[in-house]
Scaffold this active site. Sequence first.
Site, PDB file in Angstrom:
ATOM      1  NE  ARG A  62     -10.882  23.333 -41.512  1.00  0.00           N
ATOM      2  CZ  ARG A  62     -10.323  24.387 -42.102  1.00  0.00           C
ATOM      3  NH1 ARG A  62     -10.933  25.541 -42.108  1.00  0.00           N
ATOM      4  NH2 ARG A  62      -9.158  24.277 -42.710  1.00  0.00           N
ATOM      5  CD  GLU A  99      -0.635  25.540 -49.342  1.00  0.00           C
ATOM      6  OE1 GLU A  99      -1.851  25.726 -49.489  1.00  0.00           O
ATOM      7  OE2 GLU A  99      -0.110  25.433 -48.210  1.00  0.00           O
TER       8      GLU A  99
END
Length: 174
Positions: A62, A99
Amino acid sequence: MSQISDLVASKLRDIPDFPKPGVMFKDFTPLIADGPALRELVRDIAQRYAGSVDVIVGIEARGFILGAAVAYELELGMVPVRKAGKLPGETLRESYALEYGTAEIEVHTDAFEAGQRVLVIDDVLATGGTAEATALLVERAGAKVAAIEVVLELAFLEGRKRLAHRPVNAILTV
């Protein structure tokens, strides 16, 4: 809140349980799908850095959208920082923690001229791993990170701490 942060907030949507259960994904595709809103966002970013940067870096994926638009507005070039294995030439590579594992990003070794002032652009600052790895790549390639610009900062993940000695601007912080 400023007018631009209000605009960003009005165009974000929450997608629950994406990309995995328990995650509330902040989707900014409605923002970039709205031509006048996208123009306002790009011009806001561009005016902040006009004359103080030499090249734009867009982080996959993005960040490419905003990076290219801001580069166009400022009449500058844009360098893509991509996931490992996607660039055809000789690259520098940096690993970073996610994560749920690790990832690697790359930039071409000849992407920058020595000392160029670089504006790094991405959509979201979360844990800061991607932005930190990108900054390290830029610096290893001989350029200087002038600033890191994000549309949205997820403050509770404290990603800004990883970037403490680099200027960071978030249009909207939640």
